[in-house]
Design a protein around this motif. Structure first.
Motif, PDB file in Angstrom:
ATOM      1  N   SER A 512      -1.251 -41.729 -16.472  1.00  0.00           N
ATOM      2  CA  SER A 512      -2.237 -40.860 -15.844  1.00  0.00           C
ATOM      3  C   SER A 512      -2.652 -39.751 -16.805  1.00  0.00           C
ATOM      4  O   SER A 512      -1.929 -39.421 -17.754  1.00  0.00           O
ATOM      5  CB  SER A 512      -1.656 -40.255 -14.564  1.00  0.00           C
ATOM      6  OG  SER A 512      -0.597 -39.366 -14.881  1.00  0.00           O
ATOM      7  N   LEU A 670      -2.386 -51.354  -8.013  1.00  0.00           N
ATOM      8  CA  LEU A 670      -3.659 -50.750  -7.626  1.00  0.00           C
ATOM      9  C   LEU A 670      -4.456 -51.689  -6.727  1.00  0.00           C
ATOM     10  O   LEU A 670      -5.026 -51.275  -5.714  1.00  0.00           O
ATOM     11  CB  LEU A 670      -4.450 -50.397  -8.882  1.00  0.00           C
ATOM     12  CG  LEU A 670      -5.875 -49.832  -8.694  1.00  0.00           C
ATOM     13  CD1 LEU A 670      -6.189 -48.800  -9.762  1.00  0.00           C
ATOM     14  CD2 LEU A 670      -6.926 -50.949  -8.770  1.00  0.00           C
ATOM     15  N   VAL A 675      -5.228 -46.811  -5.086  1.00  0.00           N
ATOM     16  CA  VAL A 675      -4.809 -45.609  -5.793  1.00  0.00           C
ATOM     17  C   VAL A 675      -5.778 -44.480  -5.452  1.00  0.00           C
ATOM     18  O   VAL A 675      -7.001 -44.655  -5.508  1.00  0.00           O
ATOM     19  CB  VAL A 675      -4.776 -45.835  -7.320  1.00  0.00           C
ATOM     20  CG1 VAL A 675      -4.589 -44.516  -8.064  1.00  0.00           C
ATOM     21  CG2 VAL A 675      -3.649 -46.801  -7.693  1.00  0.00           C
ATOM     22  N   TYR A 676      -5.193 -43.341  -5.105  1.00  0.00           N
ATOM     23  CA  TYR A 676      -6.004 -42.142  -4.922  1.00  0.00           C
ATOM     24  C   TYR A 676      -5.615 -41.104  -5.968  1.00  0.00           C
ATOM     25  O   TYR A 676      -4.536 -41.171  -6.564  1.00  0.00           O
ATOM     26  CB  TYR A 676      -5.852 -41.581  -3.503  1.00  0.00           C
ATOM     27  CG  TYR A 676      -4.470 -41.107  -3.144  1.00  0.00           C
ATOM     28  CD1 TYR A 676      -4.084 -39.773  -3.343  1.00  0.00           C
ATOM     29  CD2 TYR A 676      -3.536 -41.979  -2.582  1.00  0.00           C
ATOM     30  CE1 TYR A 676      -2.812 -39.336  -3.004  1.00  0.00           C
ATOM     31  CE2 TYR A 676      -2.268 -41.552  -2.246  1.00  0.00           C
ATOM     32  CZ  TYR A 676      -1.905 -40.233  -2.453  1.00  0.00           C
ATOM     33  OH  TYR A 676      -0.646 -39.799  -2.125  1.00  0.00           O
ATOM     34  N   VAL A 677      -6.496 -40.128  -6.206  1.00  0.00           N
ATOM     35  CA  VAL A 677      -6.346 -39.163  -7.286  1.00  0.00           C
ATOM     36  C   VAL A 677      -6.228 -37.765  -6.701  1.00  0.00           C
ATOM     37  O   VAL A 677      -6.960 -37.409  -5.758  1.00  0.00           O
ATOM     38  CB  VAL A 677      -7.547 -39.230  -8.256  1.00  0.00           C
ATOM     39  CG1 VAL A 677      -7.346 -38.277  -9.435  1.00  0.00           C
ATOM     40  CG2 VAL A 677      -7.770 -40.656  -8.736  1.00  0.00           C
ATOM     41  N   ALA A 684      -5.380 -34.637 -13.711  1.00  0.00           N
ATOM     42  CA  ALA A 684      -5.469 -35.617 -12.630  1.00  0.00           C
ATOM     43  C   ALA A 684      -4.204 -36.460 -12.569  1.00  0.00           C
ATOM     44  O   ALA A 684      -3.680 -36.902 -13.591  1.00  0.00           O
ATOM     45  CB  ALA A 684      -6.695 -36.500 -12.836  1.00  0.00           C
ATOM     46  N   GLU A 685      -3.725 -36.670 -11.333  1.00  0.00           N
ATOM     47  CA  GLU A 685      -2.561 -37.506 -11.098  1.00  0.00           C
ATOM     48  C   GLU A 685      -2.952 -38.671 -10.202  1.00  0.00           C
ATOM     49  O   GLU A 685      -3.748 -38.514  -9.276  1.00  0.00           O
ATOM     50  CB  GLU A 685      -1.436 -36.689 -10.449  1.00  0.00           C
ATOM     51  CG  GLU A 685      -0.917 -35.567 -11.330  1.00  0.00           C
ATOM     52  CD  GLU A 685       0.213 -34.796 -10.658  1.00  0.00           C
ATOM     53  OE1 GLU A 685       0.433 -35.013  -9.446  1.00  0.00           O
ATOM     54  OE2 GLU A 685       0.863 -33.971 -11.331  1.00  0.00           O
ATOM     55  N   TRP A 686      -2.355 -39.840 -10.471  1.00  0.00           N
ATOM     56  CA  TRP A 686      -2.673 -41.049  -9.714  1.00  0.00           C
ATOM     57  C   TRP A 686      -1.514 -41.384  -8.793  1.00  0.00           C
ATOM     58  O   TRP A 686      -0.338 -41.348  -9.191  1.00  0.00           O
ATOM     59  CB  TRP A 686      -2.932 -42.212 -10.672  1.00  0.00           C
ATOM     60  CG  TRP A 686      -4.086 -41.964 -11.616  1.00  0.00           C
ATOM     61  CD1 TRP A 686      -5.098 -41.070 -11.452  1.00  0.00           C
ATOM     62  CD2 TRP A 686      -4.332 -42.634 -12.852  1.00  0.00           C
ATOM     63  NE1 TRP A 686      -5.976 -41.125 -12.502  1.00  0.00           N
ATOM     64  CE2 TRP A 686      -5.527 -42.083 -13.385  1.00  0.00           C
ATOM     65  CE3 TRP A 686      -3.682 -43.625 -13.561  1.00  0.00           C
ATOM     66  CZ2 TRP A 686      -6.067 -42.507 -14.590  1.00  0.00           C
ATOM     67  CZ3 TRP A 686      -4.218 -44.066 -14.768  1.00  0.00           C
ATOM     68  CH2 TRP A 686      -5.400 -43.501 -15.273  1.00  0.00           C
ATOM     69  N   HIS A 687      -1.841 -41.761  -7.545  1.00  0.00           N
ATOM     70  CA  HIS A 687      -0.818 -42.072  -6.548  1.00  0.00           C
ATOM     71  C   HIS A 687      -1.198 -43.357  -5.826  1.00  0.00           C
ATOM     72  O   HIS A 687      -2.372 -43.584  -5.498  1.00  0.00           O
ATOM     73  CB  HIS A 687      -0.698 -40.927  -5.512  1.00  0.00           C
ATOM     74  CG  HIS A 687      -0.487 -39.586  -6.123  1.00  0.00           C
ATOM     75  ND1 HIS A 687       0.752 -39.090  -6.446  1.00  0.00           N
ATOM     76  CD2 HIS A 687      -1.387 -38.616  -6.481  1.00  0.00           C
ATOM     77  CE1 HIS A 687       0.636 -37.876  -6.966  1.00  0.00           C
ATOM     78  NE2 HIS A 687      -0.661 -37.568  -7.010  1.00  0.00           N
ATOM     79  N   MET A 709      -9.623 -44.276  -6.459  1.00  0.00           N
ATOM     80  CA  MET A 709      -9.946 -45.261  -7.490  1.00  0.00           C
ATOM     81  C   MET A 709     -10.231 -46.631  -6.890  1.00  0.00           C
ATOM     82  O   MET A 709     -11.151 -47.332  -7.300  1.00  0.00           O
ATOM     83  CB  MET A 709      -8.793 -45.358  -8.501  1.00  0.00           C
ATOM     84  CG  MET A 709      -8.587 -44.093  -9.322  1.00  0.00           C
ATOM     85  SD  MET A 709      -7.206 -44.251 -10.477  1.00  0.00           S
ATOM     86  CE  MET A 709      -7.779 -45.555 -11.554  1.00  0.00           C
TER      87      MET A 709
END
Length: 780
Positions: A512, A670, A675-677, A684-687, A709
């Protein structure tokens, strides 16, 4: 462990009266690696095989042939047994007769079945043709051609021919049956001549059914039929062939069952007989490697130095003072193989002498020493061969020997790099994959290969199992440190954040934007790993060359590379390059870096400045000194001085594969979870949407969602969920497989290409002692 097990060259001298007893005793020890006598010593000839060698060899060939026919393998052995020569003589001929008869009949049936299959295949196109087989031949006034081709092309050729008056073409599947009436003046081959040059290829009519032993007809009676006694349609022809095939298959199955019963009855005996005959043949042919005279023999070879006393004691118990055992030399570890690196064992010392008696005696009416030692007193009579290599590694390390032997077996005088592979290869692999889930699967696969009974007699598979277990364990360790299981950060959430109380896992892969410093940091780590790994390689080469050529040549050859590489990379990581080098080189290990070890780079260590060139620092001076030494010692190699850069940068593939495999697992997850940001830009972090997919602007788990995303297949309808499950399973299987083909191969490449090339040549001989490890027989 770093060195192979030390070997001693041993000579066994004795009277021919005790030759067979000595062979029995040494064979039981399974210890003596015999050197073949080359006939170069005046007065000595190669020995002759013991009586019965040819008989044992012939019987051994018969047993192995029967094993092959019956498909006997080691799993069919049963309990160990005693097999005598009498039992082999009595049973072997009976088994051979029965098995050969059954096998001959099986081959006949197999050949007949093959012919039937060919006939059925040839006849099938005629079924659609719709013309009885007897109508396709035997005319006086018609000419017939049967084959495959283009009907329009054939019709045009016949229409334009003057030699044919009328014709008709029957078609079926891709077969044409052409009936034509020639003119009165036409030749007997008029139709064939017309078809020359057209798109037409003749095919043969199905052959009649004939058999010597079995009969079958369409009506089920017992009359043999052929084209003269029975007129058949193609369907009847094929149907009768199929009936014939069924009969043959039934008979074939009966033969197979008889052979299977024979295998069950005789497998244990055949395996035991093979082992006994192999032992007998090996013993009988052993004297072919000895040097002999009319009254005495000399056998020479290698044994582990630590077991020399075991050999002396065994021969003393077997033959008393009728044989003499001498430890001629104890080979030291140097690649030159010259005499000065071998420890000669003087006669009469503790290392040599008579096998249990104070002095040699005349066991057969002649003096052993005078008869056997024709070279002026030395016991060395064989070729000056190199000692075989016994890799001396503990149990956990031993499976990795197969990786070394894939290149070449270590020379006796080289370092054995197996322990280094054990320490580095799994670490490289685990670092690149770094996932708890994948690691558990690798470990289970390795455990299966290592413990499965089906691989008991396949040591290569067991070794690969041991390697896979170790690689899997390191993958688990790194997976826990990364906080990942199948690419999901569940370990980080529940262990490192939930239990330990950290804000994230101890280390991250850096996919990320918020973790990009980790990705840059792994490049630095990879470079430092390469420096350490190559240092070990050149240090090995340095010590080998010290023994081979002396300290001066060793330092010029390997010490120069050590100076160049370490000087260059200390210079790179020093303040001398800080103005032009990427900042992450110095911040990765700083107190504020991703790996906070408090290292901010080396000081510049400036010595003096050359106008127009810049500052000359201590590391740079060390690099130049190494280059000068290399040019003095090996001028040709000096042009390759950039290897210190190229070889080390090759290790950045560790970071590259790490990020590539992490990205693949991320992509699979994903697609399935979505995946949301949170946050934006560099922070920015991806989860993953494991529970649900939040909307933009929603606060979820204490973070505001700034972007989505991908929504994730699992959050759709039933059809998309099903598709998502397929993507999830197949995707992770693909990542798992590519972990072997990419991470595994890249780790092996670093070992073979970068590491081995610095010091390793290989070319060692396998230690093959005279003896046999019994599996199916016992002497008790």
């Amino acid at each position: 462990m770093i060195r192979p097990e030390q070997m001693s060259r041993v000579s066994v001298t004795g009277s021919k009266q005790v030759l067979e007893t000595v062979i029995e005793a040494t064979h039981d020890l399974n210890l003596f690696h015999i050197t073949d006598y080359d006939g170069s010593w005046d007065g000595f000839d190669p020995g002759r095989s013991v009586q019965g060698a040819e008989t044992a060899a012939d019987k051994l060939v018969t047993v192995r042939s029967l094993k092959s026919i019956l498909n006997v393998d080691d799993a069919d052995a049963g309990p160990t047994r005693i097999v005598t020569d009498e039992e082999i003589s009595e049973e072997l001929e009976s088994i051979r007769t029965t098995v050969n008869q059954l096998d001959d009949r099986r081959q006949e049936l197999r050949q007949e079945l093959r012919e039937i299959e060919d006939r059925i295949e040839a006849a099938e196109p005629f079924i659609e043709l719709g013309v009885d087989l007897d109508l396709l031949t035997g005319y006086d006034t018609l000419q017939v051609a049967i084959g495959r081709g283009d009907q329009q092309s054939v019709e045009r050729a016949i229409d334009s021919a003057d030699s044919l008056s009328t014709y008709e073409i029957f078609t079926g599947s891709d077969v044409l049956a052409i009936f034509a009436r020639p003119t009165d003046a036409a030749s007997d081959t008029a139709l064939t001549d017309v078809l020359v040059g057209t798109e037409f290829v003749s095919v043969d009519l199905p052959t009649p059914i004939t058999t010597e032993t079995d009969t079958v007809t369409a009506s089920g009676d017992n009359t043999v039929f052929d084209s003269d006694t029975k007129q058949l349609s193609p369907k009847e022809y094929v149907r009768n062939l199929e009936q014939r095939r069924q009969q043959l298959e039934q008979k074939f199955q009966e033969i197979e069952e008889e052979l299977e019963n024979e295998r069950a009855d005789t497998a244990g005996f055949l395996l035991a007989a093979e082992e006994k005959l192999a032992i007998d043949a090996e013993k009988a042919e052993a004297p072919l490697s000895f040097a002999t005279t009319a009254n005495a023999f000399i056998a020479e070879g290698w044994i582990p130095s630590s077991r020399y006393d075991e050999l002396r004691q065994a021969l003393a118990e077997a033959v008393g003072d009728h044989a003499q055992v001498d430890e001629i030399e104890r080979a030291t570890f140097s690649a030159s193989g010259d005499d000065h690196v071998r420890e000669d064992i003087p006669a009469g010392s503790g290392g040599g002498g008579n096998a249990g008696a104070p002095a040699p005696t005349a066991a057969d009416g002649g003096d052993i020493d005078s008869d056997a030692r024709a070279d002026g007193g030395t016991a060395v009579v064989m070729d000056d061969d190199e000692p075989p290599t016994v890799q001396d590694n503990p149990g956990a390390v031993k499976p990795f020997e197969i990786l070394v032997q894939a290149v070449n077996r270590p020379s006796y005088y080289e370092f054995d790099p197996t322990i280094i592979l054990f320490l580095t290869f799994p670490a490289f692999f685990g670092f690149m994959i770094g996932d708890l889930g994948y690691g558990l699967i690798y470990t289970v696969i390795g455990y299966f290969l290592y413990t499965s009974s089906r691989f008991t007699d396949r040591p290569a598979f067991r070794s690969m199992g041991g390697i896979t277990i170790t690689a899997g364990i390191f993958t688990i360790i790194f997976g826990i440190l990364y906080g990942e299981v199948f690419g999901l950060h569940l370990v980080a959430t529940y262990l490192w954040e939930g239990v330990v109380g950290l804000s994230h896992a101890p280390i991250e892969k850096g996919l990320s934007p918020a973790g990009i410093e980790w990705a840059r940091g792994w490049l630095v780590v990879s470079v430092l790993v390469g420096v350490v790994h190559l240092n070990i390689a050149w240090i090995f080469g340095l010590f080998e060359d010290i023994e081979l050529h002396g300290a001066k040549d060793a330092f010029l050859e390997n010490g120069s590379w050590l100076l160049m590489m370490n000087g260059f990379w200390i210079w790179v990581f020093s303040d001398a390059l800080r103005p032009v080098a990427p900042e992450f080189i110095y911040t990765t290990f700083s107190a504020e870096g991703v790996l906070p070890l408090g290292f901010n780079g080396f000081p510049a260590m400036e010595v003096f400045t050359i106008p127009g060139m810049g500052a000359i620092t201590v590391p740079l001076a060390i690099f130049v000194l190494g280059l000068v030494l290399l040019a003095v010692g090996e001028p040709v190699e000096a042009i390759e001085f950039l290897n210190i850069l190229v070889n080390v940068l090759s290790y950045t593939r560790l970071a590259a594969v790490l990020l590539a495999k992490a990205a693949m697992a991320f992509t699979v997850n994903l697609l399935f979870f979505g995946v949301y940001v949170t946050n934006a830009g560099d922070g920015a972090e991806w989860h993953f949407g494991l529970e649900k997919m939040p909307q933009v602007g929603e606060v979820y788990h204490g973070h505001e969602v700034t972007d989505v995303m991908f929504g994730g297949l699992i959050h759709g309808d039933a059809a998309t969920i099903l598709i998502g499950l397929v993507v999830l399973i197949l995707g992770h299987i693909l990542v798992l497989a590519l972990g072997v083909t990419s991470a595994g191969l890249q780790a092996v490449r670093l070992e073979y290409v970068e590491f081995f090339n610095k010091f390793y040549d290989g070319g060692g001989r396998e230690y093959s002692p005279f003896g046999y490890e019994r599996e199916f027989t016992t002497e008790d």
